[in-house]
Design a protein around this motif. Structure first.
Motif, mmCIF file in Angstrom:
data_model
loop_
_atom_site.group_PDB
_atom_site.id
_atom_site.type_symbol
_atom_site.label_atom_id
_atom_site.label_comp_id
_atom_site.label_asym_id
_atom_site.label_seq_id
_atom_site.Cartn_x
_atom_site.Cartn_y
_atom_site.Cartn_z
ATOM 1 N N THR A 1 -12.431 -3.000 4.536
ATOM 2 C CA THR A 1 -13.855 -2.646 4.608
ATOM 3 C C THR A 1 -14.506 -3.308 5.814
ATOM 4 O OG1 THR A 1 -13.974 -2.439 2.214
ATOM 5 C CG2 THR A 1 -16.042 -2.800 3.359
ATOM 6 N N THR A 2 -15.323 -2.525 6.527
ATOM 7 C CA THR A 2 -16.008 -3.096 7.691
ATOM 8 C C THR A 2 -17.498 -3.333 7.434
ATOM 9 O OG1 THR A 2 -16.350 -0.871 8.544
ATOM 10 C CG2 THR A 2 -14.429 -2.080 9.378
ATOM 11 N N SER A 3 -18.065 -2.639 6.432
ATOM 12 C CA SER A 3 -19.501 -2.798 6.173
ATOM 13 C C SER A 3 -19.779 -2.599 4.684
ATOM 14 C CB SER A 3 -20.292 -1.766 6.989
ATOM 15 O OG SER A 3 -21.676 -1.927 6.758
ATOM 16 N N THR B 1 -22.669 -2.378 1.612
ATOM 17 C CA THR B 1 -24.024 -2.298 1.068
ATOM 18 C C THR B 1 -23.880 -2.412 -0.437
ATOM 19 O OG1 THR B 1 -24.634 -0.804 2.848
ATOM 20 C CG2 THR B 1 -26.105 -0.892 0.951
ATOM 21 N N GLU C 1 -20.289 -11.515 7.287
ATOM 22 C CA GLU C 1 -20.351 -10.734 8.533
ATOM 23 C C GLU C 1 -20.215 -9.236 8.271
ATOM 24 O OE1 GLU C 1 -17.836 -12.413 7.398
ATOM 25 O OE2 GLU C 1 -16.114 -11.087 7.579
ATOM 26 N N ARG C 2 -19.712 -8.852 7.080
ATOM 27 C CA ARG C 2 -19.568 -7.428 6.750
ATOM 28 C C ARG C 2 -20.684 -6.944 5.823
ATOM 29 N NH1 ARG C 2 -13.503 -7.800 4.953
ATOM 30 N NH2 ARG C 2 -13.928 -10.006 5.280
ATOM 31 N N LEU C 3 -21.548 -7.838 5.420
ATOM 32 C CA LEU C 3 -22.614 -7.478 4.480
ATOM 33 C C LEU C 3 -23.794 -6.879 5.229
ATOM 34 C CD1 LEU C 3 -23.881 -7.533 1.627
ATOM 35 C CD2 LEU C 3 -24.692 -9.852 2.168
ATOM 36 N N TRP C 4 -24.012 -5.568 5.031
ATOM 37 C CA TRP C 4 -25.172 -4.937 5.657
ATOM 38 C C TRP C 4 -26.439 -5.393 4.931
ATOM 39 C CZ3 TRP C 4 -26.533 -2.772 9.962
ATOM 40 C CH2 TRP C 4 -27.711 -2.009 10.014
ATOM 41 N N GLU C 5 -26.450 -5.220 3.609
ATOM 42 C CA GLU C 5 -27.583 -5.706 2.827
ATOM 43 C C GLU C 5 -27.289 -5.575 1.336
ATOM 44 O OE1 GLU C 5 -30.742 -3.133 4.141
ATOM 45 O OE2 GLU C 5 -30.194 -1.534 2.760
ATOM 46 N N ARG D 1 -29.171 -4.364 -2.155
ATOM 47 C CA ARG D 1 -30.260 -3.447 -2.446
ATOM 48 C C ARG D 1 -30.663 -3.545 -3.905
ATOM 49 N NH1 ARG D 1 -28.320 2.012 0.798
ATOM 50 N NH2 ARG D 1 -28.984 1.261 2.842
ATOM 51 N N ASN E 1 -32.974 -5.501 0.549
ATOM 52 C CA ASN E 1 -33.843 -4.339 0.736
ATOM 53 C C ASN E 1 -34.216 -3.770 -0.627
ATOM 54 O OD1 ASN E 1 -35.181 -2.122 1.809
ATOM 55 N ND2 ASN E 1 -33.307 -1.003 2.280
ATOM 56 N N ASN F 1 -34.863 -12.482 5.141
ATOM 57 C CA ASN F 1 -34.681 -11.099 5.619
ATOM 58 C C ASN F 1 -34.888 -10.107 4.477
ATOM 59 O OD1 ASN F 1 -33.860 -11.992 8.244
ATOM 60 N ND2 ASN F 1 -31.916 -12.573 7.309
#
Ligand code: SF4
Length: 187
Positions: A13-15, A17, A52-56, A58, A87, A122
């Motif tokens: 996994t690269t990203s 959410t 580093e791979r955690l976008w956000e 929710r 978010n 953030n």
């Protein structure tokens, strides 16, 4: 996901959410039919081991259902790392919640404020606020938290026969009436 499954998924996994529907177990069960503990455990694992791979993260903000979850979720994340991005998604009436009221802009702004007060730096919200609908009464006495009573009542109204919800051990899982719910609204 089990911890082992999560590790295997993270390997390719690269990203990421990651949705956290609730902090309290009964609110989580009422909304999803599953316990919250594995979700919080996996959230912590990702925040600590793959930031580093955690976008956000929710959180879907549903009026009178998940508003009480904002502070404990924000405190939970802030205790891991104050830089974690969070978010809030504006609830949109859908499926068994098709007649339920959307969340107001004021409530979304307030959620951001509460999360910042809890120490997160953030924090944002996104989506469409102020969609019309009705706030249903909290009718499912099988739950403790008021948000769970309300969400559990909506599941019950849609045909859920096991309260508190536990889809993993439910005898009706293959003939679940609520999963066959036919919404009138198309979104
Ligand atoms: S009836 Fe059973 S499978 Fe269906 S939502 Fe309720 S607990 Fe889950």
């Amino acid at each position: 996901m089990t911890e082992e499954s999560l590790r295997r998924v993270l390997d390719f996994t690269t990203s990421v959410t990651f949705d956290i529907k609730a902090y309290h177990d009964d609110v989580h069960r009422a909304l999803t039919g599953a316990p919250v503990e594995p979700v919080l455990r996996n959230a912590k694992y990702i925040a600590e081991n793959a930031p580093e791979r955690l976008w956000e993260f929710r959180v879907l903000l549903i009026p009178k259902i998940t508003e009480g979850e904002v502070k404990p979720i924000a405190e939970f994340l802030s205790a891991i790392d104050s830089e974690i991005p969070l978010n809030f998604l504006a609830f949109r009436p859908n499926f068994v919640f098709e007649d339920y009221q959307g969340v107001t802009r004021e409530a979304l702004d307030r959620a951001v404020e509460v999360a910042r007060e809890a120490g997160l730096k953030n924090v944002n919200w996104s989506g469409r606020a102020d969609l019309p609908g009705e706030i249903f009464e909290a009718t499912a006495s099988e739950y403790d938290e008021s948000g769970a009573k309300r969400a559990g009542g909506i599941a019950k109204r849609a045909g859920c026969v096991t309260l508190p919800r536990d889809c993993g051990s439910c005898q009706a899982i293959h003939q679940c009436p609520s999963k066959g719910y036919k919404p009138g609204r198309r979104t």
